[in-house]
Each structure stands twice: as structure tokens, then as C-alpha cells.
Scaffold this motif. Structure first.
Motif, PDB file in Angstrom:
ATOM      1  N   ILE A  62       0.845  -1.204   0.000  1.00 54.88           N
ATOM      2  CA  ILE A  62       0.000   0.000   0.000  1.00 54.88           C
ATOM      3  C   ILE A  62       0.877   1.249   0.000  1.00 54.88           C
ATOM      4  N   ALA A  63       1.983   1.217   0.742  1.00 53.80           N
ATOM      5  CA  ALA A  63       2.891   2.374   0.772  1.00 53.80           C
ATOM      6  C   ALA A  63       3.479   2.640  -0.612  1.00 53.80           C
ATOM      7  N   LEU A  64       3.822   1.583  -1.317  1.00 57.68           N
ATOM      8  CA  LEU A  64       4.353   1.758  -2.670  1.00 57.68           C
ATOM      9  C   LEU A  64       3.300   2.362  -3.591  1.00 57.68           C
ATOM     10  N   PHE A  65       2.051   1.937  -3.415  1.00 59.21           N
ATOM     11  CA  PHE A  65       0.962   2.517  -4.203  1.00 59.21           C
ATOM     12  C   PHE A  65       0.802   4.009  -3.887  1.00 59.21           C
ATOM     13  N   CYS A  66       0.878   4.344  -2.605  1.00 62.07           N
ATOM     14  CA  CYS A  66       0.767   5.755  -2.220  1.00 62.07           C
ATOM     15  C   CYS A  66       1.914   6.576  -2.806  1.00 62.07           C
ATOM     16  N   GLN A  67       3.108   5.989  -2.866  1.00 61.94           N
ATOM     17  CA  GLN A  67       4.254   6.692  -3.437  1.00 61.94           C
ATOM     18  C   GLN A  67       4.054   6.940  -4.920  1.00 61.94           C
ATOM     19  N   GLU A  68       3.502   5.967  -5.630  1.00 66.40           N
ATOM     20  CA  GLU A  68       3.264   6.121  -7.069  1.00 66.40           C
ATOM     21  C   GLU A  68       2.165   7.138  -7.351  1.00 66.40           C
ATOM     22  N   ASN A  69       1.211   7.267  -6.430  1.00 71.37           N
ATOM     23  CA  ASN A  69       0.099   8.204  -6.609  1.00 71.37           C
ATOM     24  C   ASN A  69       0.227   9.389  -5.661  1.00 71.37           C
ATOM     25  N   ARG A  70       1.474   9.793  -5.422  1.00 65.95           N
ATOM     26  CA  ARG A  70       1.731  10.841  -4.434  1.00 65.95           C
ATOM     27  C   ARG A  70       1.020  12.159  -4.747  1.00 65.95           C
ATOM     28  N   PRO A  71       0.938  12.587  -6.024  1.00 64.67           N
ATOM     29  CA  PRO A  71       0.280  13.885  -6.263  1.00 64.67           C
ATOM     30  C   PRO A  71      -1.168  13.926  -5.796  1.00 64.67           C
ATOM     31  N   SER A  72      -1.883  12.783  -5.919  1.00 65.00           N
ATOM     32  CA  SER A  72      -3.303  12.802  -5.555  1.00 65.00           C
ATOM     33  C   SER A  72      -3.512  12.592  -4.057  1.00 65.00           C
ATOM     34  N   ILE A  73      -2.611  11.849  -3.413  1.00 68.94           N
ATOM     35  CA  ILE A  73      -2.753  11.607  -1.960  1.00 68.94           C
ATOM     36  C   ILE A  73      -1.437  11.899  -1.264  1.00 68.94           C
ATOM     37  N   PRO A  74      -1.065  13.173  -1.137  1.00 69.28           N
ATOM     38  CA  PRO A  74       0.208  13.516  -0.496  1.00 69.28           C
ATOM     39  C   PRO A  74       0.162  13.206   0.996  1.00 69.28           C
ATOM     40  N   TYR A  75       1.322  12.825   1.525  1.00 70.07           N
ATOM     41  CA  TYR A  75       1.488  12.547   2.958  1.00 70.07           C
ATOM     42  C   TYR A  75       0.594  11.416   3.450  1.00 70.07           C
ATOM     43  N   ALA A  76       0.060  10.617   2.538  1.00 71.67           N
ATOM     44  CA  ALA A  76      -0.842   9.541   2.967  1.00 71.67           C
ATOM     45  C   ALA A  76      -0.109   8.526   3.831  1.00 71.67           C
ATOM     46  N   PHE A  77       1.066   8.144   3.387  1.00 70.80           N
ATOM     47  CA  PHE A  77       1.802   7.124   4.137  1.00 70.80           C
ATOM     48  C   PHE A  77       2.217   7.652   5.502  1.00 70.80           C
ATOM     49  N   SER A  78       2.754   8.848   5.537  1.00 67.67           N
ATOM     50  CA  SER A  78       3.253   9.401   6.788  1.00 67.67           C
ATOM     51  C   SER A  78       2.126   9.594   7.807  1.00 67.67           C
ATOM     52  N   LYS A  79       0.943   9.927   7.328  1.00 64.91           N
ATOM     53  CA  LYS A  79      -0.159  10.249   8.236  1.00 64.91           C
ATOM     54  C   LYS A  79      -0.936   9.022   8.680  1.00 64.91           C
ATOM     55  N   TYR A  80      -1.138   8.070   7.777  1.00 64.04           N
ATOM     56  CA  TYR A  80      -2.042   6.959   8.071  1.00 64.04           C
ATOM     57  C   TYR A  80      -1.335   5.625   8.318  1.00 64.04           C
ATOM     58  N   LEU A  81      -0.260   5.336   7.580  1.00 71.01           N
ATOM     59  CA  LEU A  81       0.325   4.002   7.628  1.00 71.01           C
ATOM     60  C   LEU A  81       1.496   3.894   8.602  1.00 71.01           C
ATOM     61  N   LEU A  82       2.396   4.872   8.577  1.00 73.47           N
ATOM     62  CA  LEU A  82       3.593   4.778   9.411  1.00 73.47           C
ATOM     63  C   LEU A  82       3.266   4.680  10.900  1.00 73.47           C
ATOM     64  N   PRO A  83       2.286   5.434  11.413  1.00 73.58           N
ATOM     65  CA  PRO A  83       1.967   5.267  12.846  1.00 73.58           C
ATOM     66  C   PRO A  83       1.537   3.848  13.209  1.00 73.58           C
ATOM     67  N   ILE A  84       0.865   3.165  12.276  1.00 75.79           N
ATOM     68  CA  ILE A  84       0.449   1.782  12.555  1.00 75.79           C
ATOM     69  C   ILE A  84       1.679   0.881  12.654  1.00 75.79           C
ATOM     70  N   VAL A  85       2.611   1.047  11.701  1.00 76.28           N
ATOM     71  CA  VAL A  85       3.815   0.226  11.704  1.00 76.28           C
ATOM     72  C   VAL A  85       4.591   0.411  13.004  1.00 76.28           C
ATOM     73  N   VAL A  86       4.749   1.656  13.422  1.00 74.18           N
ATOM     74  CA  VAL A  86       5.524   1.950  14.625  1.00 74.18           C
ATOM     75  C   VAL A  86       4.806   1.416  15.871  1.00 74.18           C
ATOM     76  N   ARG A  87       3.488   1.534  15.872  1.00 72.43           N
ATOM     77  CA  ARG A  87       2.724   1.074  17.044  1.00 72.43           C
ATOM     78  C   ARG A  87       2.803  -0.448  17.187  1.00 72.43           C
ATOM     79  N   TYR A  88       2.786  -1.136  16.050  1.00 69.63           N
ATOM     80  CA  TYR A  88       2.822  -2.597  16.094  1.00 69.63           C
ATOM     81  C   TYR A  88       4.184  -3.141  16.542  1.00 69.63           C
ATOM     82  N   LEU A  89       5.231  -2.317  16.551  1.00 69.87           N
ATOM     83  CA  LEU A  89       6.537  -2.786  17.023  1.00 69.87           C
ATOM     84  C   LEU A  89       6.489  -3.192  18.489  1.00 69.87           C
ATOM     85  N   ALA A  90       5.518  -2.648  19.234  1.00 65.27           N
ATOM     86  CA  ALA A  90       5.366  -2.982  20.657  1.00 65.27           C
ATOM     87  C   ALA A  90       4.110  -3.800  20.911  1.00 65.27           C
TER      88      ALA A  90
END
Length: 931
Positions: A95-123
Motif C-alpha cells: 500500500i505504501a508503494l501505491f501511495c508513493q506512485e500516486n503521491r500527487p493525488s494523496i500527499p502525505y498519505a503514508f506518513s499520516k495513516y500508515l507509518l503510525p500503525i507500523v511503529v505502534r505494532y513494534l510494541a
């Protein structure tokens, strides 16, 4: 009665599963997502997580719908079922790769929605969720999908928090591992600022050895990222602690990463600190630690390699005082010490009265040229350490192998400095008689020495700096008899044909210098010597500005370096004598293995790996590890120290375990490059010959690099192996077809090493034999071999060998009673055409008539291949497209006959246009249908 049962009120309608599908199809992608995300069925929610990427692709045109999907991902991340969370985390990188490819339409999508989940799941409490989140984080970092700012502000703070003292033990261990693995991806800056301090703390975690073990296992990666300064200042103290940890698993991890740590330190630290530390690991009480240490010993020794000792040079266009020509380096060997009094390193370095005459030159090559013009009757070379340090290993091969037991007796030299030499009673150990540090030290930087020259008048030579030898002049006299000069000339004539060899060239330079020195006029030398002595007595001779020093006043003369020619000639021939002389006393044998490229203790431990007792006390495969790293150790020591490893190599080559011999067989060609042709011929060729008669598992190692090894040998020695190539056709197991396929590959490369006659007499029978092999893969390579052989023999003058080979192909294959032989003939012709091995006019004369006769072959497979060859290969050549010759008519008539063939496949390939099919696919289909 039937009508009574058919009333509508009595009919029960059962809904079909297809109705539900139609209902789902009526929903929007977001509607379906919401429906199944709210389901109580765990499998439905897993399906939602698995289909998130497809849903995003369906709504990617609408930015609001994309944001809505990402928001639902955040809600799904709170699912109570661990399998759902793990499934979601597996989809995050995609999904992050998809967001990167479609960055103009959904900017900051990964940083706002996906990365916090990844970091939270580390614990996360669930182990599977944590593992998937760690893998996802590393994948995101590797693909550079996380912004640098997010790494610093969102990822690293969480990892540092997870490694706090009060953190969960398992989470802490996993977080340390993640920090170590992400260090190479985030770079030096972030690692030094954010990761390194916490990593150093974790190395000293007293409560959990698992954390220390993870730190030790990844220590090399951290060192390689942060660089030399941080490694030596912050990490090495921690590494010393880990190497003495009370848990053997931590010490074992340290031994395994020792090479990477050594690569991140300077040479001095490596030699003085890490070497002693490694010796402790090798003698560790735990067998597993010793086992890991011995496996890392060879790689660790290889980190001591430097260009000046290994004989590998980086050649630049311009020459400085440290980049002198090979001729100058070779000349120094003969000229640096004249020959009345024997000079030892301690004699030069221990006399304080001659320290003032030691100077550094700014441009040695230029000044040497000027001196040659001023005094053509003198041969003068400055004894400067910056030049001595770059001596090639070729020019010092004899000196290195002669360093302890024969040099003092056979190479007598003199030096008459102004202040005299120290007393010969200076007692040093035997191994210090020859100090190769004098020759192989790290090159000095090229600097302006005005200040050093002004301040150096009161300096005294330190005993630790034997390279700073005094530069003085000695008057000489030529007293060589005419018979000796004649002998010199004859030796030079004999060596001239082999001048390409670096060692031979060094000998020629030595003899040439001696011959020139012997022809000087003694009276001119005496006069020049008087002038030089006057110049040396002048005040301030060592304080000239800009270091422009007259070489006449600062360098030794070699005019009488060959006064005792018998000794010099004996010295030249000593190299060959040493290689065969094995009658050493125990002391001499010990001294013969002394060098100073690496700490002697490390080399002694490496040489002990062939001791049978090691296999019992350390590792049953320790000899294999020794064999595996031997080329690296040999490169580190340089060919001048090959005598240290010769006996070990011979022991390994005769080891009872075939795996050890196999390892050596696969690397013998690399070792030959390191040692040069002379040492290869003397020491490696006998072992190579033994491998040729060994088991197939060993022979395959020699065979795979047969060309690489034989090309390093002299042409006469190389021809001796022509008689043995036939033996490769015989294997222990006849089903070992890969052995014969490799032989065919090597024979293609060997064609360039042998003359046309040798190719025809020795390689041709093997190639024709392989063309008739039972296995198609062997035959395919052999067709290429025969076509290249046709090309080489045809280009030779006269081309009679090529014509004879073609006639033999026609006789043995074109007219073979077996259809497979005739098909092989078509394949050879096809390869000859494709690779342009013959000019088309020659092909039309020698091969094409016999090829066209196969149009009437009774086997369809032969005719199919013929049709493909004519239509797709032959008619593509310019010769048959433009010329209206009888050959073209014959080809067209044959194709027309094949187009009317009774076999449908033959008609198809004879009729199809060449551009409408892929030749490679057709070739494979033919191969599969005919074998």
C-alpha cells in the motif's frame, strides 16, 4: 392432484449463493469494505485486509475515496484479532508503494495513516504482529519509502523508548536488532546522533545477555556505518567488553563479526589492539568460540592487506616521488647498498652520529634524472623510505624468500658513512636480521620539507625507524675482470627473451646496472668522489631551500656494488635453489615463516589450522576453512612471503578430506594470479597436476577455471596439458553430464591459447566426441565449440586445417547413418551461419551443398531443422539477399521442395516468414521434440 401441489402459496424459494454475489456487486468498493470490516467473522476481516490494495486501485481516481480507504485502514488496525493485524501489516509495504506512485493525488498519505500503525505494532503484545511489523519497517526503509524527517521524529524515538531499561525483555531485544539492521539504510548521520548512544548502552546491558548477543552480532554493521573515528572512540571499548563477556554466545558473535570491525579501524589499531584481542578469542575456553574465531582468522588477516605488500598497484598518469617506475624500483634492490661491509638494520639505526645526513627529497625522479646528466659515470639512487615503501613484490621476490638463512652469507654489501657504523656486537633476534618493514611500510605523504630540514639537524635516528637510513656517497672502483663482464653479457642475453616476466626483468636490471658500473673509468670515479667529498664538507648542505638537494652530495654510489661478482651471481640464482631446498634445521624452518605484514602470532595460528589436533579440539572442518581463506591470506602477505604459506598449502592439497582439496581446486587460478608465473610453475603446477587425477568433485574445480589457470603458464608448459584434456571425457559417473558440458565451455576459451595445429591435433577429436554426446545440453555447447574451431582454423594461414575439419564434419555427421548425427550437422551449420564463423562464399562452397542434400532425409525432424535453418538463418544473410548466384537458386529450390513436404511441420517452417516467429523458441521446441 398435481395442480393442488403447484399452488404459489406452497412454493418455498431458497436463496442462492449467486444472489449474495450480485448484492456485493451492487455495492461500491467502500461499501463492500465497510460491510466486511464490520463482520464478526474473523476470516471476513482478514479478507478485507488482504483486499485493501485492490480497493485502493479501484478508487484511485477519486482523492476523497482514497483518503476514506486509508482512514478505514486506521480503524482496522485496532482489530482485536492478531491474525487480522498481522495480515494488515503484510499489506502495508504494498500500500505504501501505491501511495508513493500516486503521491500527487494523496500527499502525505503514508506518513499520516500508515507509518503510525507500523511503529505502534513494534510494541504489540502478539509476537506474530511484531515480527510482521519489523519486516514491514525494514522493507519500507530499504525501498526508501519513509522520509528522512519521519525516520528521525517517528521511528527512532519509538525504538529508543522500546530499548529503555524498563521495557519488555523480548521487545527490547527485537528493538535493538531493528536499530542495528536499519543503521546501514538510514546513513551515518542519523546513526551517530540517534542510534549509536543507545547501542553503546545496550552493549553493557548487565541484566540480559540476549541484548548483548544481538549487539555483538551486529557490531560490524554499526562500525561500517559510523566510520573509523566513532568506531575507535566509542565502539571499540564496548567491543572489548563484549569479547570478554561471561556468556560464550556473546563472545562467539564477536568472533564472527571480527573482520567487519577490523575493516573500520586504522592499521595501527588493528595491529596493536585487535590482534591481541583476537588471540584471546582463539584460545577461548569454549570450543564454539574457538571454532568461530578460527573461521574468522583468515578474513581478519586479509584486513591487513595493503597495495605495497600485496603487489597490487593503482597506476596513475603522473608520477610522484612515491610512484616511481618499475625500473627504478628494481634498480634500488641492487644499488641501495654497496658491497664491502655487511649492513644490518640495527647497524644503521643505532648510530646517532650519522643522523644528520638523512634527508627527504621533493621530487626523486626528476632529481635523479638531473644527477644522471651531471655525472654520467655514476649510478646513484637516494635511500628514501617513500620510494622503498613502494617496491614491487616482483622485484623483491628473491630477497623475501632469502631473508633469513641465506642473505647474510650470499649478499655482502658495504656502506662507509661519514660517521662510521655501530659495533657489530649489537645483538638482536635472528628474525630481525631482515626487517621487511624497511621495504613495505605505508607510503609517506608528499609534503614540503623546508621546516623539517631546518629543524632536523639536531634530530637523532630512532631505533624504531630503521627506514631513515643515511644518504652518503662512497667512491668506487671498477675491478671486474673481462671474463666476468662477458659472463654478465651472456646472462643478460639469455634472459632477454623472457623480459615480460617481472622477476626476470628485475634480474636483467640488476645485471645491467652491474655491467654499466663495471665499465666506468676508475680515474673519473676517483675525481668525482673528491668533488663529492668537497661538496659534503660544505656547511649547510642539508638545509637547502625547497628541498632541492644535489644528489651528488646525498646519495650512495653503486659503482663498486658488483665488486664480488661471484656473490652477486649466486644471489641471483638463489630463488630457484630455495624452492627446492627443503633441508632446513628447525630454527631455519621457523625463521622461514617470519614476516611482518601481519602480526606473527596471527599467522602462526593460521598455519596451525592444518594441525590434526585442531580437528579434534576445535572443528572437524577447520582445514576446509583454512583452505577457503588461503588466497586472501596469500594476497595479504604478498608473493614475497609465499614461503610462509607454501608448506601449509601443500599440506592442504594432500588432505584426506576431498572437500578441502575441492576448495583449493576452485581457487588455484586466483592463487596463481597472486603468485606470478614463476612461483606458479614451481609450486602450483605440481598440485594442479595432482588435482587433475583426483575425484570428480575435485576435478570440477580445476575444470571450471582451466582457461584461467593455463593462460598464466608459459607456452611450453601450457602445451603439456594438451595430452591430458582427453582425460576429462572420463568421469567416475557416466551420468555426470555437467562435467562434459563444462569441458566444452572451457575448450571454447582454450582455443585462443593454442596454435591452429594444436587445436586440430588435440582439441578437434574432443570436440567431435562431445558433439555426439548422449545429453542434448552437452551437444548444444559442443556445436558452439565446433563452430568457433572452424572459425579459428579457417583464419589460420594456410587454411588447410579448417578445410580438413569441415570435411570431417561432413563425413562423420552430414553422412552419418544415425538421424541424430545428421541433425547435429544441421545444428553446426546453423551456428556457423549465425556467428559468422565462415564467409558466406566459403560456406556456400564447403558446407551448403551437403546441407541441402538433407532435404530428402527420411527423418522429419532433420527436415524440420533444415527448413528453419534455411528460412530463418541462411536467407537473412546479405549474401543470399543480393546476389543472384547458383547458390541462391539451389537454396530457393530446396525451400520450395520443403514447402511441398508431406510433413506439416516441415511445410510450416519452410513457408513461414522469418520475422513472424522467434528463432530461439523454435530452436527449443525442436530440441524438445527431437531429444
Amino acid at each position: 392432484g398435481v395442480d393442488d401441489y403447484s399452488s404459489e402459496s406452497d412454493v418455498i424459494i431458497i436463496p442462492s449463493a449467486l444472489d449474495f454475489v450480485s448484492q456485493d456487486e451492487m455495492l461500491t468498493p467502500l461499501g463492500r469494505l465497510d460491510k466486511y470490516a464490520a463482520s464478526e467473522n474473523v476470516f471476513n476481516r482478514q479478507m478485507v485486509a488482504r483486499s485493501l490494495l485492490d480497493t485502493l486501485r479501484e478508487v484511485c481516481d477519486d482523492e476523497r475515496d482514497c483518503i476514506a480507504v486509508l482512514e478505514r485502514i486506521s480503524r482496522l488496525a485496532d482489530d482485536s484479532e492478531p491474525t487480522v493485524r498481522a495480515e494488515l501489516m503484510e499489506q502495508v509495504p504494498h500500500i505504501a508503494l501505491f501511495c508513493q506512485e500516486n503521491r500527487p493525488s494523496i500527499p502525505y498519505a503514508f506518513s499520516k495513516y500508515l507509518l503510525p500503525i507500523v511503529v505502534r505494532y513494534l510494541a504489540d503484545q502478539n509476537n506474530q504482529v511484531r515480527k510482521t511489523s519489523q519486516a514491514a519497517l525494514l522493507a519500507l526503509l530499504e525501498q526508501e519509502l519513509i522520509e528522512r524527517f519521519d525516520v528521525e521524529t517517528k521511528v527512532c524515538p519509538v525504538l529508543i523508548e522500546l530499548t529503555a531499561p524498563d521495557s519488555n525483555d523480548d521487545v527490547k531485544t527485537e528493538a535493538v536488532a531493528i536499530m542495528c539492521k536499519m543503521a546501514p539504510m538510514v546513513g551515518k548521520d542519523i546513526t551517530e546522533r540517534l542510534i549509536l548512544p543507545r547501542f553503546c548502552e545496550m552493549c553493557c546491558d548487565c541484566r540480559m545477555f540476549h541484548v548483548r548477543k544481538v549487539c555483538a552480532a551486529n557490531f560490524g554493521d554499526i562500525c561500517s556505518v559510523v566510520g573509523q573515528q566513532a568506531t575507535e572512540e566509542m565502539l571499540l571499548p564496548r567491543f572489548f567488553q563484549l569479547c570478554s563477556d561471561n556468556v560464550w554466545g556473546v563472545r562467539k558473535a564477536c568472533a564472527e563479526c571480527f573482520m567487519a570491525v577490523s575493516c573500520a579501524t586504522c592499521q595501527e589499531t588493528r595491529r596493536t589492539k585487535l590482534s591481541a584481542l583476537f588471540i584471546n578469542l582463539i584460545s577461548d575456553p569454549s570450543r564454539w568460540v574457538r571454532q568461530a574465531a578460527f573461521q574468522s582468522l583468515g578474513p581478519f588477516i586479509s584486513t591487513f592487506a595493503n597495495p605495497s605488500s600485496s603487489g597490487q598497484y593503482f597506476k596513475e598518469e603522473s608520477k610522484s616521488s612515491e610512484d616511481t617506475s618499475v625500473e627504478d624500483k628494481n634498480r634500488i634492490r641492487d644499488q641501495e647498498v654497496p658491497d664491502d661491509v655487511q649492513i644490518r638494520p640495527e647497524d644503521v639505526s643505532s648510530d646517532p652520529s650519522i643522523s644528520n645526513s638523512s634527508v627527504k627529497l621533493e621530487n626523486m625522479v626528476e632529481d635523479h634524472a638531473e644527477t644522471s646528466r651531471k655525472s654520467p659515470g655514476e649510478i646513484s639512487v637516494p635511500m628514501d623510505s617513500s620510494l622503498l615503501c613502494t617496491l614491487s613484490s616482483e622485484s623483491h621476490q628473491e630477497a623475501a624468500s632469502n631473508e633469513n638463512d641465506k642473505k647474510p652469507a650470499n649478499y655482502k654489501s658495504t656502506l662507509r658513512p661519514e660517521g662510521g657504523t655501530s659495533s657489530p656486537d649489537s645483538a638482536l633476534l635472528d628474525q630481525e636480521l631482515y626487517n621487511s618493514f624497511h621495504f613495505w611500510r605505508t607510503p609517506l605523504p608528499e609534503i614540503d620539507l623546508d621546516i623539517e630540514l631546518e629543524q632536523g639537524s639536531g634530530n637523532i635516528l630512532s631505533p624504531e625507524r630503521p627506514e631513515e637510513t643515511p644518504e652518503v656517497t662512497i667512491p668506487g672502483s671498477s675491478n671486474i675482470t673481462m671474463a666476468t663482464r662477458k659472463e654478465l653479457e651472456e646472462m643478460i642475453e639469455n634472459l632477454e627473451p623472457h623480459i615480460d616476466d617481472p622477476d626476470v626483468k628485475a634480474q636483467v636490471d640488476v645485471l645491467s646496472a652491474a655491467l654499466r658500473a663495471s665499465s666506468l673509468d676508475a680515474r673519473e670515479e676517483a675525481g668525482d668522489a673528491d668533488k663529492r667529498s668537497d661538496g659534503q664538507d660544505a656547511p649547510g648542505a642539508n638545509e637547502l631551500p625547497n628541498c632541492k638537494i644535489n644528489l651528488d652530495a646525498s646519495v650512495p654510489l653503486i659503482s663498486d656494488a658488483v665488486e664480488n661478482m661471484d656473490s652477486a651471481l649466486h644471489y641471483i640464482h638463489n630463488d630457484s635453489d630455495l624452492s627446492t631446498n627443503s633441508s632446513f634445521s628447525p630454527d631455519e624452518e621457523r625463521r622461514s615463516k617470519v614476516q611482518d605484514v601481519v602480526p606473527q602470532a596471527l599467522l602462526d595460528q593460521y598455519l596451525s589450522m592444518t594441525d590434526p589436533s585442531r580437528a579434534q579440539t576445535v572443528d572437524t572442518e577447520i582445514a576446509k576453512h583454512c583452505a577457503y581463506s588461503l588466497p586472501g591470506v596469500a594476497l595479504t602477505l604478498g608473493r614475497q612471503n609465499w614461503h610462509c604459506l607454501r608448506e601449509t598449502y601443500e599440506t592442504l592439497a594432500s588432505d584426506m578430506q576431498w572437500k578441502v582439496r575441492r576448495t583449493l581446486a576452485f581457487s588455484i587460478h586466483e592463487l596463481a594470479v597472486i603468485l606470478g608465473d614463476q612461483l606458479t610453475a614451481a609450486d602450483l603446477v605440481p598440485i594442479f597436476n595432482g588435482f587433475l587425477k583426483d575425484l570428480d568433485e575435485v576435478r570440477i574445480g580445476v575444470l571450471k577455471h582451466l582457461h584461467d589457470f593455463l593462460k598464466l603458464l608459459h607456452i611450453d608448459k601450457r602445451r603439456e596439458y594438451l595430452y591430458q584434456l582427453q582425460e576429462f571425457l572420463v568421469t567416475d559417473n557416466s551420468r555426470n553430464w555437467r562435467f562434459r558440458a563444462e569441458l566444452a565451455e572451457q575448450l571454447i576459451l582454450l582455443l585462443e591459447l593454442y596454435s591452429p595445429r594444436d587445436v586440430y591435433d588435440y582439441l578437434r577429436p574432443i570436440a567431435l566426441n562431445l558433439c555426439a554426446d548422449k545429453v542434448s545440453s552437452v551437444r548444444w555447447i559442443s556445436y558452439k565449440l565446433v563452430s568457433e574451431m572452424v572459425k579459428k582454423l579457417h583464419m589460420a594461414t594456410p587454411p588447410t586445417f579448417g578445410v580438413d575439419l569441415i570435411n570431417e564434419l561432413v563425413e562423420n555427421f552430414g553422412r552419418c547413418p544415425k538421424w541424430s548425427g545428421r541433425q547435429a550437422f544441421v545444428f553446426v551449420c546453423q551456428t556457423v551461419i549465425e556467428d559468422d564463423c565462415l564467409p558466406m562464399d566459403q560456406f556456400a562452397v564447403h558446407l551448403m551443398p551437403h546441407l541441402l542434400t538433407l532435404a530428402n532425409d527420411r527423418v522429419p525432424n532433420v527436415r524440420v531443422l533444415l527448413a528453419k535453418t534455411l528460412r530463418q538463418t541462411l536467407l537473412e544473410k546479405e549474401y543470399f539477399l543480393t546476389s543472384a548466384s547458383c547458390h541462391q537458386e539451389a537454396v530457393e529450390q530446396t525451400i520450395m521442395a520443403l514447402q511441398m513436404d508431406r510433413d506439416s511441420d516441415v511445410k510450416y517452417f519452410a513457408s513461414i516468414h522469418p520475422a513472424s516467429t522467434k528463432i530461439s523458441e523454435d530452436a527449443m521446441s525442436t530440441a524438445s521434440s527431437t531429444y
